[in-house]
Every structure is written in structure tokens, then in C-alpha cells.
Design an enzyme around this catalytic site. Structure first.
Site, PDB file in Angstrom:
ATOM      1  N   SER A 180      32.454 -60.206 -13.898  1.00  0.00           N
ATOM      2  CA  SER A 180      32.143 -61.545 -13.384  1.00  0.00           C
ATOM      3  C   SER A 180      30.976 -61.573 -12.422  1.00  0.00           C
ATOM      4  CB  SER A 180      33.376 -62.144 -12.719  1.00  0.00           C
ATOM      5  OG  SER A 180      33.863 -61.288 -11.704  1.00  0.00           O
ATOM      6  N   HIS A 208      34.631 -64.254 -18.968  1.00  0.00           N
ATOM      7  CA  HIS A 208      33.206 -64.588 -19.081  1.00  0.00           C
ATOM      8  C   HIS A 208      32.602 -64.264 -20.451  1.00  0.00           C
ATOM      9  CE1 HIS A 208      32.992 -65.647 -14.864  1.00  0.00           C
ATOM     10  NE2 HIS A 208      33.858 -64.654 -14.687  1.00  0.00           N
ATOM     11  N   LYS A 239      35.702 -71.690 -17.986  1.00  0.00           N
ATOM     12  CA  LYS A 239      34.295 -71.280 -17.899  1.00  0.00           C
ATOM     13  C   LYS A 239      33.536 -71.834 -19.114  1.00  0.00           C
ATOM     14  CE  LYS A 239      35.908 -67.773 -14.822  1.00  0.00           C
ATOM     15  NZ  LYS A 239      36.086 -68.651 -13.655  1.00  0.00           N
TER      16      LYS A 239
HETATM   17  C1  LIG Z   1      37.069 -62.105 -14.643  1.00  0.00           C
HETATM   18  C2  LIG Z   1      37.868 -63.280 -14.175  1.00  0.00           C
HETATM   19  N1  LIG Z   1      39.173 -63.330 -14.460  1.00  0.00           N
HETATM   20  C3  LIG Z   1      39.927 -64.365 -14.087  1.00  0.00           C
HETATM   21  C4  LIG Z   1      39.390 -65.428 -13.392  1.00  0.00           C
HETATM   22  C5  LIG Z   1      40.267 -66.557 -12.967  1.00  0.00           C
HETATM   23  O1  LIG Z   1      40.097 -67.621 -13.835  1.00  0.00           O
HETATM   24  P1  LIG Z   1      40.380 -69.139 -13.374  1.00  0.00           P
HETATM   25  O2  LIG Z   1      39.184 -69.599 -12.646  1.00  0.00           O
HETATM   26  O3  LIG Z   1      40.641 -69.853 -14.645  1.00  0.00           O
HETATM   27  O4  LIG Z   1      41.585 -69.100 -12.485  1.00  0.00           O
HETATM   28  C6  LIG Z   1      38.036 -65.428 -13.091  1.00  0.00           C
HETATM   29  C7  LIG Z   1      37.447 -66.571 -12.339  1.00  0.00           C
HETATM   30  O5  LIG Z   1      36.427 -66.511 -11.740  1.00  0.00           O
HETATM   31  C8  LIG Z   1      37.242 -64.321 -13.482  1.00  0.00           C
HETATM   32  O6  LIG Z   1      35.947 -64.276 -13.193  1.00  0.00           O
END
Ligand SMILES: Cc1ncc(COP(=O)(O)O)c(C=O)c1O
Length: 391
Positions: A180, A208, A239
Site C-alpha cells: 500500500s 490495491h 479502492k
Molecule cells: C493493504 C490494505 N489492506 C487493507 C486495507 C483496509 O481496507 P479498508 O479501507 O477497506 O478498510 C487497506 C486500506 O488502506 C490496505 O491498504
């Protein structure tokens, strides 16, 4: 000391370390340009990678769902909140991921913190990439399993930890598909082979990669030439899909187990039908419009060329996430602020979101960025570079 003195102490500590964050107010749709704290800027920090949050068909699907179903789900999915829109969404996700079944959670964060404690517990070993997302870290903590961190994308290190892991009941390897904050892609072929050799489960967080990589936007697993039931794929609808919610795709039995044991699934209200309907339409558009993914990755390549041409240091990334490394926390904040005065918004990312000494701007491309947006971004980054480095 009373309770507010303690809180004051904590805030002062954060402020002195340059880590005190403030909320900014967005007063426009989350598009390629936005109004944020009354500044009209080109948005270079959004996860709405394909622009689907504001796509007319997605907005219209959400509006119709509000008319048909109202706005709230009224209860947890196991009781009263399992609207029929979930069925369509979960079937579509399973088709795209080529798995038997899928389960949608309220968010990606809720998915990770719920799935991991079901997969591993006391007596088990979790092997987690050093740069995995905070929701994975928190899921690992909740699981009470032993956690070992392998160096970022270092397959040899992972292998050496697996070689020493025979004393544990189960092994679970967890990795982001696309990282991320760094934008690089995990070496999934190698990690998958290790999971087979050492009889470990593999969980890939594709927050992502979904919608961006692979045919139809299937995600990182497919992009790496893998598929099927042996990899548990988690992702988010917040996203590239542009809505809200997390999901997991895998075997039917896995989903059955999660429905019965995942606390962040059981003890929370279902997603609003508006969100589910928006996600259904957005995924339909996402999977049938390859030009969106192509444009996103082209815009990202253009931004990388521009940033390195000016002199900024970016990490090697093959995706829409472009980390502009600045190192120092204060410097990252200063540059982000200076960019706003040049009509560009690129958020500063500081510890604990990234390791100490690697504060950065997290620049993200969108498929909906126009040539003019990219030109404004180039001018802004060039001017800030001159102000700060060529004084
Ligand atoms: C790699 C990763 N996993 C999980 C999440 C969490 O997702 P959500 O924003 O839908 O709670 C994010 C959010 O930034 C993320 O970047």
C-alpha cells in the site's frame, strides 16, 4: 494529574515528533480534482484509482438502491441485514477470483482483523511481510498466534523461517499483493511454492491490486499467473471499486467457517444496500472496461517519469502507487503543504504508517487524471523542488 493532563502529554509527544495528524475537509466529490480545506487541487492521493466513486452509472445505482431498500441494513447479516444485493456481489467476486465462494465484510480492515484470528490461534505461526498493512498487523495481534516478520518480499528469509517452523500446529503466510505504501508487487509465485512445500496457508491482501492488475482487474494473484482455492484472497471494495467493504474469496468451507467464527462479520451491522448496489455496478464497469486500467497505468508511468525527471527519489514500483521518498518527517509535511499552494494534493505519509526514516509523499495516479491535471502536477512539483532544494 487528571485524565486530560495525560491526554495533553500524549498529544504533545506526537507534536514534538512531527507526528500529530489533522483532519482535512473535502467539500467536493472524490474526483481527479477536489476542493480540500477550501483549496481547489489536483488530487494525487486518492484510492479511487479508476474514478468509479463518481461514475454516473455507479451513482445512479446507489440512488436507485436507496429508493428500493432505504439506507440502513437494520442488523447484522446473520440476523436481519443480509440483503439480496450481497448474493450478487459475492457471486461476482467469486467469478472474478475464480474461487468457490466469497464473503463481504464492512471494510477491508474488518476483514483482516476477522479472518486472521479464524485462520490461526495459539500454537500456530504467522509469517508476515515486514511492510504488510496495519489491518494485517492488528489481525495477527488479535489471533494470539506467534508472529514472525520476514524481510520485505525476501523469499529466502521466508524460506528460512519456514524451515524452522515444524514445532507449530499450523503455518499461515500473509502478504499484501500490491504494497500500500511502496506500490511494489509481492513475488507470489515463489511465496505460493513455499506455501506448498511447507504445508502453509497463504493469505494475500489484494486491496490495491483488485481492479488494477490482471485480466478484468482480477488482481495480483491472477497477474502473477496463479488462481484457485489454495490461496485465500482478501481485498477491499473501497479502492479501485470506489465504494466500501472488504471481502475474502476462497473455498466454500472457508466461507462457512468465517460466517460462524469471524467476529468482525458476526458482531456488526451489514453494509447499507446503497453501498452494495454501487459496488455491484462498479465491479461490472471495472471488469468490462480494460481501457480504464490501461489509462491508470499510463498516467502512473507519466507521473513517475515527471517526478524522477525533476529530481525526486521514487521507489521502484510497477503500479499506480508512487512513493516519493523524503526521509525526514518534517520535510515530508513541509513539501505536502507547499504543493497545496501549487494546487496539488499529495499526502505526506509518516511513521507508524511507514518505517522510521522513510517518510514520503504517497502519490497515486487515477485513470481520470487529464493531461491538464498532470501538467499542473508537474509544474507544482518542479516549483516546490526549486523552492526547497535550489535555494
Ligand atoms: C493493504 C490494505 N489492506 C487493507 C486495507 C483496509 O481496507 P479498508 O479501507 O477497506 O478498510 C487497506 C486500506 O488502506 C490496505 O491498504
Amino acid at each position: 494529574m487528571n485524565v486530560y493532563d495525560w491526554i495533553q502529554t500524549d498529544c504533545t509527544e506526537l507534536e514534538e515528533a512531527g507526528l500529530l495528524r489533522h483532519l482535512r475537509t473535502v467539500s467536493s466529490p472524490p474526483a481527479n480534482t477536489v476542493t480540500i480545506d477550501d483549496n481547489y487541487v489536483v488530487m494525487l492521493g486518492s484510492n479511487n484509482y479508476l474514478g468509479l466513486s463518481t461514475h454516473p452509472s455507479v451513482v445512479s445505482a446507489a440512488a436507485s438502491a436507496a429508493t428500493v431498500y432505504g439506507v440502513g441494513a437494520s442488523g447484522s447479516r446473520l440476523l436481519t441485514g443480509n440483503t439480496e444485493l450481497y448474493t450478487t456481489l459475492e457471486n461476482t467476486l467469486s467469478d472474478l477470483k475464480r474461487t468457490e465462494a466469497s464473503l463481504v465484510f464492512s471494510s477491508g480492515y474488518a476483514a483482516n482483523t476477522s479472518i486472521i484470528p479464524v485462520l490461526a490461534g495459539e500454537g500456530d505461526l504467522i509469517l508476515s511481510d515486514a511492510l504488510n498493512h496495519a489491518s494485517i498487523i492488528d489481525g495477527c495481534r488479535l489471533s494470539r498466534a506467534t508472529k514472525q516478520i520476514y524481510r520485505h518480499c525476501d523469499v529466502e528469509h521466508l524460506k528460512s523461517l519456514l524451515q524452522e517452523s515444524s514445532g507449530f500446529r499450523r503455518r499461515l503466510i500473509i502478504t499484501d499483493g500490491v504494497f500500500s505504501m511502496d506500490g511494489d508487487i509481492a513475488p507470489l509465485q515463489d511465496i505460493f511454492q513455499l506455501s506448498k512445500t511447507y504445508d502453509a496457508m497463504l493469505l494475500v491482501d489484494d486491496a490495491h491490486g483488485f481492479g488494477v492488475l490482471g485480466e478484468k482487474g482480477r488482481g495480483t494473484v491472477s497477474h502473477c499467473g496463479l488462481e484457485g482455492e489454495d490461496i485465500i484472497q482478501m481485498g477491499t471494495l473501497s479502492k479501485a471499486v470506489g465504494a466500501l467493504g472488504g471481502y475474502v474469496s476462497g473455498s466454500r468451507q472457508l466461507i462457512e467457517l468465517l460466517i460462524n467464527k469471524a467476529r468482525g462479520f458476526i458482531f456488526t451491522t451489514g453494509l447499507p444496500p446503497v453501498v452494495l448496489s454501487a459496488a455491484n455496478t462498479a465491479i461490472e464497469i471495472m471488469s468490462s472496461t480494460p481501457s480504464l486500467r490501461k489509462q491508470l497505468l499510463k498516467n502512473a508511468e507519466d507521473m513517475k517519469t515527471i517526478l524522477t525527471g525533476i529530481g525526486y527519489t521514487i521507489l521502484p514500483t510497477q503500479t499506480q502507487i508512487i512513493p516519493v521518498i523524503l526521509g525526514d518527517t518534517q520535510r515530508a509535511t513541509e513539501i505536502a503543504e507547499a504543493l497545496i499552494t501549487e494546487d496539488v494534493y499529495a499526502p505526506a505519509i509518516r511513521p507508524p504508517a511507514v518505517p522510521e526514516g522513510t517518510s514520503r509523499l504517497r502519490v497515486t495516479a487515477m485513470a481520470t487524471h487529464t493531461d491538464l491535471d498532470i501538467q499542473v502536477a508537474e509544474n507544482g512539483f518542479a516549483k516546490v523542488w526549486k523552492q526547497l532544494y535550489e535555494k
